[in-house]
Design a protein around this motif. Structure first.
Motif, PDB file in Angstrom:
ATOM      1  N   GLY A 122      19.433  -1.764   4.730  1.00  0.00           N
ATOM      2  CA  GLY A 122      18.688  -2.804   5.432  1.00  0.00           C
ATOM      3  C   GLY A 122      18.104  -2.318   6.744  1.00  0.00           C
ATOM      4  O   GLY A 122      16.979  -2.681   7.106  1.00  0.00           O
ATOM      5  N   VAL A 123      18.855  -1.476   7.450  1.00  0.00           N
ATOM      6  CA  VAL A 123      18.336  -0.899   8.688  1.00  0.00           C
ATOM      7  C   VAL A 123      17.070  -0.093   8.381  1.00  0.00           C
ATOM      8  O   VAL A 123      16.060  -0.223   9.071  1.00  0.00           O
ATOM      9  CB  VAL A 123      19.396  -0.014   9.383  1.00  0.00           C
ATOM     10  CG1 VAL A 123      18.782   0.755  10.550  1.00  0.00           C
ATOM     11  CG2 VAL A 123      20.563  -0.861   9.855  1.00  0.00           C
ATOM     12  N   GLY A 124      17.130   0.701   7.327  1.00  0.00           N
ATOM     13  CA  GLY A 124      15.959   1.488   6.934  1.00  0.00           C
ATOM     14  C   GLY A 124      14.781   0.617   6.517  1.00  0.00           C
ATOM     15  O   GLY A 124      13.621   0.943   6.801  1.00  0.00           O
ATOM     16  N   LEU A 125      15.059  -0.500   5.873  1.00  0.00           N
ATOM     17  CA  LEU A 125      13.993  -1.399   5.435  1.00  0.00           C
ATOM     18  C   LEU A 125      13.251  -2.035   6.609  1.00  0.00           C
ATOM     19  O   LEU A 125      12.105  -2.458   6.471  1.00  0.00           O
ATOM     20  CB  LEU A 125      14.560  -2.495   4.527  1.00  0.00           C
ATOM     21  CG  LEU A 125      15.076  -2.049   3.163  1.00  0.00           C
ATOM     22  CD1 LEU A 125      15.671  -3.235   2.404  1.00  0.00           C
ATOM     23  CD2 LEU A 125      13.996  -1.374   2.348  1.00  0.00           C
ATOM     24  N   ALA A 126      13.894  -2.078   7.773  1.00  0.00           N
ATOM     25  CA  ALA A 126      13.255  -2.655   8.954  1.00  0.00           C
ATOM     26  C   ALA A 126      12.061  -1.824   9.417  1.00  0.00           C
ATOM     27  O   ALA A 126      11.211  -2.327  10.138  1.00  0.00           O
ATOM     28  CB  ALA A 126      14.267  -2.788  10.090  1.00  0.00           C
ATOM     29  N   PHE A 127      11.975  -0.583   8.977  1.00  0.00           N
ATOM     30  CA  PHE A 127      10.938   0.316   9.476  1.00  0.00           C
ATOM     31  C   PHE A 127       9.889   0.677   8.447  1.00  0.00           C
ATOM     32  O   PHE A 127       9.080   1.564   8.674  1.00  0.00           O
ATOM     33  CB  PHE A 127      11.596   1.570  10.055  1.00  0.00           C
ATOM     34  CG  PHE A 127      12.602   1.203  11.095  1.00  0.00           C
ATOM     35  CD1 PHE A 127      12.196   0.771  12.344  1.00  0.00           C
ATOM     36  CD2 PHE A 127      13.948   1.221  10.807  1.00  0.00           C
ATOM     37  CE1 PHE A 127      13.111   0.385  13.289  1.00  0.00           C
ATOM     38  CE2 PHE A 127      14.880   0.843  11.753  1.00  0.00           C
ATOM     39  CZ  PHE A 127      14.462   0.421  13.002  1.00  0.00           C
ATOM     40  N   ILE A 128       9.915  -0.007   7.320  1.00  0.00           N
ATOM     41  CA  ILE A 128       8.864   0.199   6.320  1.00  0.00           C
ATOM     42  C   ILE A 128       8.271  -1.157   5.962  1.00  0.00           C
ATOM     43  O   ILE A 128       8.827  -2.198   6.304  1.00  0.00           O
ATOM     44  CB  ILE A 128       9.393   0.915   5.055  1.00  0.00           C
ATOM     45  CG1 ILE A 128      10.495   0.103   4.396  1.00  0.00           C
ATOM     46  CG2 ILE A 128       9.873   2.308   5.389  1.00  0.00           C
ATOM     47  CD1 ILE A 128      10.956   0.688   3.070  1.00  0.00           C
ATOM     48  N   ASP A 129       7.153  -1.119   5.298  1.00  0.00           N
ATOM     49  CA  ASP A 129       6.457  -2.347   4.935  1.00  0.00           C
ATOM     50  C   ASP A 129       7.123  -2.976   3.711  1.00  0.00           C
ATOM     51  O   ASP A 129       6.821  -2.611   2.573  1.00  0.00           O
ATOM     52  CB  ASP A 129       4.984  -2.038   4.652  1.00  0.00           C
ATOM     53  CG  ASP A 129       4.186  -3.291   4.375  1.00  0.00           C
ATOM     54  OD1 ASP A 129       4.591  -4.368   4.865  1.00  0.00           O
ATOM     55  OD2 ASP A 129       3.171  -3.192   3.663  1.00  0.00           O
ATOM     56  N   VAL A 130       8.071  -3.884   3.964  1.00  0.00           N
ATOM     57  CA  VAL A 130       8.762  -4.566   2.869  1.00  0.00           C
ATOM     58  C   VAL A 130       9.061  -5.999   3.306  1.00  0.00           C
ATOM     59  O   VAL A 130       9.343  -6.257   4.475  1.00  0.00           O
ATOM     60  CB  VAL A 130      10.069  -3.829   2.474  1.00  0.00           C
ATOM     61  CG1 VAL A 130      11.089  -3.874   3.578  1.00  0.00           C
ATOM     62  CG2 VAL A 130      10.648  -4.366   1.194  1.00  0.00           C
ATOM     63  N   ASN A 131       8.934  -6.897   2.372  1.00  0.00           N
ATOM     64  CA  ASN A 131       9.304  -8.285   2.620  1.00  0.00           C
ATOM     65  C   ASN A 131      10.816  -8.370   2.454  1.00  0.00           C
ATOM     66  O   ASN A 131      11.330  -8.320   1.341  1.00  0.00           O
ATOM     67  CB  ASN A 131       8.580  -9.199   1.627  1.00  0.00           C
ATOM     68  CG  ASN A 131       8.930 -10.657   1.818  1.00  0.00           C
ATOM     69  OD1 ASN A 131      10.041 -11.008   2.213  1.00  0.00           O
ATOM     70  ND2 ASN A 131       7.966 -11.510   1.521  1.00  0.00           N
ATOM     71  N   ILE A 132      11.555  -8.499   3.549  1.00  0.00           N
ATOM     72  CA  ILE A 132      13.019  -8.443   3.502  1.00  0.00           C
ATOM     73  C   ILE A 132      13.597  -9.598   2.686  1.00  0.00           C
ATOM     74  O   ILE A 132      14.614  -9.428   2.007  1.00  0.00           O
ATOM     75  CB  ILE A 132      13.637  -8.377   4.924  1.00  0.00           C
ATOM     76  CG1 ILE A 132      15.135  -8.052   4.852  1.00  0.00           C
ATOM     77  CG2 ILE A 132      13.399  -9.665   5.673  1.00  0.00           C
ATOM     78  CD1 ILE A 132      15.476  -6.725   4.252  1.00  0.00           C
TER      79      ILE A 132
END
Length: 188
Positions: A122-132
């Motif tokens: 989740g931390v990594g997902l904060a820095f890419i273009d993804v709808n969390i």
């Protein structure tokens, strides 16, 4: 990140929960589909929430989470697995029957232990273009599906291995924890 990548990530992240679910299903007395779905729901919700928490923490805490997530997961799974092994080593009481379901807290702790890696993801997902939100729902649903199947598979495995199902389930949890540590140390 495209949606197909999110689906692949979701199923990859839920494999440790699947392995734990087989062990959980094997320790129960003929778990019903309802219990498998309950277990899947608990695991799915927790696995879906943890990447959102990681996403919210963001970059500032990433190095702390990734530095310790595998050790926390390993410790929790080692303790749970050890307890299951000890319970399996006890001389069986003829009057005592296998439970028909696990307590919420046992399932929640196991689910949390297998989803700590999702926190770091989740931390990594904060820095890419993804709808969390859609990623979290996908991760939760994939985990729910795999855990439900795992519990039902554990039912079959439990019949085949009889009394030692709890010991084998404990060993599976410890192996899952050791695998998490190995993967993190090997990647470093």
């Amino acid at each position: 990140m495209n949606y197909l990548s999110v689906i692949f990530l979701a199923f990859a992240m839920s494999t440790d929960a699947f392995a734990a679910a087989i062990g959980k299903g094997a320790t129960l007395h003929k778990p019903k589909l309802r219990e498998a779905l309950r277990t899947g729901l608990i695991f799915g919700v927790i696995e879906g929430i943890t990447p959102v928490i990681g996403w919210a923490i963001g970059l500032s805490a990433a190095r702390y989470i990734t530095a310790w997530d595998h050790w926390i997961a390993f410790t929790l799974l080692l303790v749970l697995g050890g307890r299951m092994i000890l319970a399996g080593l006890r001389k069986p009481d003829e009057a005592e029957q296998k439970p028909t379901k696990h307590t919420f807290w046992v399932l929640a702790v196991t689910a949390f232990a297998t989803s700590i890696d999702a926190l770091a993801v989740g931390v990594g997902l904060a820095f890419i273009d993804v709808n969390i939100a859609s990623a979290a729902v996908t991760i939760g649903l994939a985990t729910m599906l795999m855990v439900t199947v795992g519990v039902m598979l554990g039912r079959v495995v439990g019949k085949a291995i009889g009394q030692r199902a709890e010991m084998i389930g404990g060993v599976v949890l410890i192996i899952v924890g050791a695998t998490i540590v190995y993967q993190h140390l090997h990647a470093a």
